[in-house]
Design an enzyme around this catalytic site. Structure first.
Site, short mmCIF file in Angstrom:
data_model
loop_
_atom_site.label_atom_id
_atom_site.label_comp_id
_atom_site.label_asym_id
_atom_site.label_seq_id
_atom_site.Cartn_x
_atom_site.Cartn_y
_atom_site.Cartn_z
N CYS A 2 6.59 27.58 19.70
CA CYS A 2 5.61 27.74 20.77
C CYS A 2 5.90 28.99 21.60
CB CYS A 2 5.65 26.53 21.70
SG CYS A 2 5.33 25.00 20.84
N ARG A 27 6.19 34.56 16.71
CA ARG A 27 7.00 33.33 16.80
C ARG A 27 6.44 32.24 15.89
NH1 ARG A 27 9.87 33.25 21.90
NH2 ARG A 27 9.68 31.01 22.10
N TRP A 75 3.30 25.51 18.00
CA TRP A 75 3.86 25.28 16.67
C TRP A 75 4.19 23.80 16.65
CZ3 TRP A 75 9.02 24.69 14.45
CH2 TRP A 75 9.08 25.05 13.09
N ASN A 99 6.91 24.65 26.35
CA ASN A 99 7.66 24.90 25.12
C ASN A 99 8.96 24.10 25.24
OD1 ASN A 99 8.77 25.89 22.81
ND2 ASN A 99 9.32 27.89 23.66
N GLY A 100 9.28 23.32 24.21
CA GLY A 100 10.50 22.51 24.26
C GLY A 100 10.18 21.10 23.81
N GLU A 477 21.27 35.65 0.50
CA GLU A 477 20.32 36.29 1.41
C GLU A 477 19.14 36.89 0.63
OE1 GLU A 477 19.81 36.12 4.38
OE2 GLU A 477 18.64 37.86 4.94
N LYS A 481 15.25 35.77 1.20
CA LYS A 481 14.16 36.71 1.51
C LYS A 481 13.01 36.54 0.52
CE LYS A 481 15.56 38.51 5.15
NZ LYS A 481 16.02 37.17 5.47
N GLU A 484 11.23 33.30 1.28
CA GLU A 484 10.62 33.28 2.61
C GLU A 484 9.33 34.10 2.67
OE1 GLU A 484 13.24 35.20 5.37
OE2 GLU A 484 12.52 34.01 7.05
N HIS A 500 27.99 26.71 -14.70
CA HIS A 500 28.20 25.31 -14.34
C HIS A 500 26.87 24.59 -14.09
CE1 HIS A 500 32.45 25.95 -14.32
NE2 HIS A 500 32.31 26.98 -13.50
N LYS A 596 9.75 32.55 13.91
CA LYS A 596 10.84 33.50 14.12
C LYS A 596 12.03 32.82 14.76
CE LYS A 596 12.89 37.45 14.29
NZ LYS A 596 13.47 37.90 13.00
O1 M6R Z 1 17.92 33.35 15.50
P1 M6R Z 1 18.86 32.81 14.47
O2 M6R Z 1 19.70 33.87 13.85
O3 M6R Z 1 19.69 31.68 14.99
O4 M6R Z 1 17.91 32.22 13.35
C1 M6R Z 1 18.42 31.47 12.29
C2 M6R Z 1 17.42 31.32 11.18
O5 M6R Z 1 16.30 30.59 11.63
C3 M6R Z 1 16.94 32.67 10.67
O6 M6R Z 1 18.01 33.45 10.24
C4 M6R Z 1 15.97 32.48 9.47
O7 M6R Z 1 16.64 31.96 8.39
C5 M6R Z 1 15.31 33.83 9.16
N1 M6R Z 1 13.90 33.71 9.25
C6 M6R Z 1 15.63 34.34 7.80
O8 M6R Z 1 15.01 35.56 7.55
#
Ligand code: M6R
Length: 601
Positions: A2, A27, A75, A99-100, A477, A481, A484, A500, A596
């Site tokens: 949010c 966000r 959200w 928000n929260g 990673e 990506k 994602e 394995h 985000k």
């Molecule tokens: O703000 P943060 O680093 O704590 O966020 C953690 C994850 O939500 C964040 O790294 C997420 O995996 C990314 N969108 C990956 O690209």
């Protein structure tokens, strides 16, 4: 996640609320709404979908008095995305955005229903509107204070009342920033939303509540005690929060990595002493006495933590446990443990909650974050800031490589304090570190080659990323990506683990990205997958004489120490994921279902 905005000033509130809401789109959200005070009445507009959809239902009030309003991007957490569940929520002449999470909302809801309040949404937030309404006897500030005393959970709120000349904002465990303009105050969950209007901001602290007029802010705690106001001048310009000519924020942010790394290192190294200057809030004796480090993080930040496992053991002789924050149980209390939270946003609920839990053991604690004054910084003893500027793309890019650099700096400081690194060894690492931005730039210059490869395999049903040692976290990673932003099922694997189990998935239709700059062992893994028909795209060190014999395609990365080559490989896999998603025409900066900053558990 949010996002909240609010405005009070001389101009029409509607257009400003829409503009600031759009600047919070990164966000992630599923619906949006605004409430605007007009002629002593509150007009509310809500819509599922994008802000553009909301603008269509906004009838454009346009009266000279419409100079106060609140807005929200939602959200969904409690209740599905719908117009009813979208904020603002109202009760009589009160309107709120939140928000929260209100943890005791069911109890409060029952209580309010007994008193005759009718609930129109399934949200936890609506209780706040009714509760404030219940206490409102003409003094909005007092009513909000009384309501918040009844509330358990987290909140950032902005509240409007038709008969009140000011707005009320409050925060607990959820970010809220006030920006001071010329006879106007702008409110948002995050600084980038405010930058076109002002660079003078006040970051509200936990437990603070403010009375917001166009020309001033009165900051108090919930007991009504005045609190000092700290005005901060933001040094990034509005452009830093815009795309700067790139088609996507993600591509822009990938290209900002040389600068982010340079700035994260700036002023922190002393080549003469062969040491790093970091304020860790601990003496060398305390650092020397450490016996282990526990790292808590999520997602990409967790991958940074995994790299630290190799790094701290080698540079500082320190064993590291890396915990996924959402799975963190309870720390086995062992003295001489350093707790390290890694979170680019500083607001990830899972990480904050795990850190809070771990902190009850009274251990020294540190955070690595990109956001000055974020909640994590209030939880820990000391903070190492990465200096990337705001990251808007949902996929973490520059903040990740800057986290790796911060961890390299920290490992050198620990290594020196513990006598594990000589000044000369540290100096060599530091000299290499200062070359790193230039080396990253050289990887960026390979973007066309990476684009062509990515486009060739964009139709793949499944991708594999394999690596060993420092490159194992980078394989995770790379796969994250690809999942994602390109929505391609992808696996990151330690090269040695393939046999394995996952080898069964490898066919001629499974492209494998082999991260091959750390040692020769990965070559036998490349042979294993090639024997099953897979194409192998190898990221290898320039001049490697053998890699071309085993891989299908080779991308050469500049030669450097293994840990720095992990940063270079990261940039290459980011570009591959980006160009794959771009070829597939996907919404790269706002991938589906993702936010985000994840401020709920
Ligand atoms: O703000 P943060 O680093 O704590 O966020 C953690 C994850 O939500 C964040 O790294 C997420 O995996 C990314 N969108 C990956 O690209």
């Amino acid at each position: 996640m949010c996002g909240i905005v609010a405005y009070i000033g001389d101009e029409l509130a509607g257009p400003i609320l829409f503009d600031t809401l759009k600047r919070l789109e990164y966000r992630g959200y599923d619906s949006a709404g605004v409430a605007i005070k007009s002629d002593e009445k509150i007009e509310v507009f809500k819509s599922v979908g994008r802000i553009a959809d909301l603008e269509k239902v906004y009838t454009g009030l346009g009266c000279p008095g419409d100079c106060m309003g609140i807005g929200h991007t939602r959200w969904a957490t409690h209740g599905k995305p719908s117009d009813k569940n979208a904020h603002p929520h109202t009760s009589g002449e009160i309107a709120i955005v939140h928000n929260g999470i209100i943890e005791n909302y069911l109890d409060l809801r029952d209580l309010l229903m007994e008193m005759g309040y009718e609930f129109l949404s399934e949200t936890d937030s609506e209780v706040l509107a009714h509760l404030i309404h219940f206490y409102y006897k003409g003094d909005l500030f007092e009513a909000v204070c009384k309501a918040l005393e009844r509330v358990e959970g987290s909140y950032a709120i902005a509240v409007l009342a038709a008969s009140s000349p000011y707005l009320v904002c409050a925060r607990k465990d959820s970010p809220l920033v006030l920006g001071k303009g010329e006879n106007a105050i702008y409110v948002a969950s995050d600084v980038p939303a405010l930058l076109p209007y002002t660079k003078d901001v006040i970051r509200m602290r936990d437990g603070e509540i403010s009375r917001v007029y166009a020309d001033r802010v009165e900051m108090m705690d919930l007991a009504g005690m005045p609190q000092p106001i700290q005005m901060e001048r933001i040094t990034w310009d509005a452009d830093a929060a815009e795309r700067g000519g790139y088609p996507h924020f993600m591509l822009k942010e990938i290209h900002e990595q040389p600068r982010a790394i340079r700035e994260t290192v700036a002023g922190r190294i002393s080549e003469i002493d062969g040491d790093v200057r970091l304020d860790l809030g601990m003496s060398d004796e305390e650092l020397e006495a450490l016996e282990r480090v526990v790292i808590i993080a999520c997602g990409t930040s967790y991958h940074a933590g995994l790299l630290a496992k190799y790094l701290f053991a080698r540079a500082a002789g320190l064993p590291v446990d890396v915990e996924v924050a959402s799975e963190f149980q309870q720390l086995q209390v062992r003295p001489r443990t350093l707790l390290l939270g890694i979170t680019q946003s500083g607001e990830t609920a899972d990480t904050l909650l795990a850190l809070k839990k771990a902190k009850t053991c009274g251990l020294p604690s540190l955070a690595i974050t990109n956001v000055v004054g974020s909640t994590v910084t209030e939880l820990v003893g000391s903070t190492i800031y990465t200096r990337c500027g705001p990251e808007i793309g949902v996929a973490a890019t520059k903040t990740f490589t800057a986290q790796l650099v911060a961890l390299i700096l920290l490992s050198i400081r620990l290594g020196r304090a513990r006598g594990h690194l000589t000044p000369d060894q540290a100096r060599k690492m530091l000299i290499e570190l200062t070359r790193l931005p230039g080396l990253v730039q050289r990887v960026l210059e390979k973007r066309e080659t990476l684009r062509e490869i990515a486009e060739t395999y964009a139709g793949a049903g499944c991708y594999f990323f394999i690596g060993r040692d420092y490159l194992y976290p980078i394989s995770l990673e790379g796969a994250l990506k690809m999942k994602e932003i390109a929505y391609i099922p992808s696996e990151g694997y330690a090269g040695g683990e393939l046999k394995h189990g996952p080898l069964a998935l490898i066919t001629e239709k499974t492209p494998v990205v082999a991260l091959a700059t750390c040692g020769k062992k990965i070559q036998s893994n490349i042979k294993e997958v090639r024997a099953r028909g897979a194409d192998v795209i190898a990221l290898a060190t320039e001049g490697d004489p053998d890699i071309g014999k085993v891989a299908s395609v080779v991308i050469e990365l500049p030669e450097t120490r293994p840990v720095f080559s992990a940063v270079l490989a990261t940039v290459a896999v980011q570009l591959m994921a980006y160009y794959t998603a771009n070829k597939l025409g996907l919404p790269i900066d706002k991938p589906r279902n993702l936010a985000k900053c994840v401020t709920v558990e």
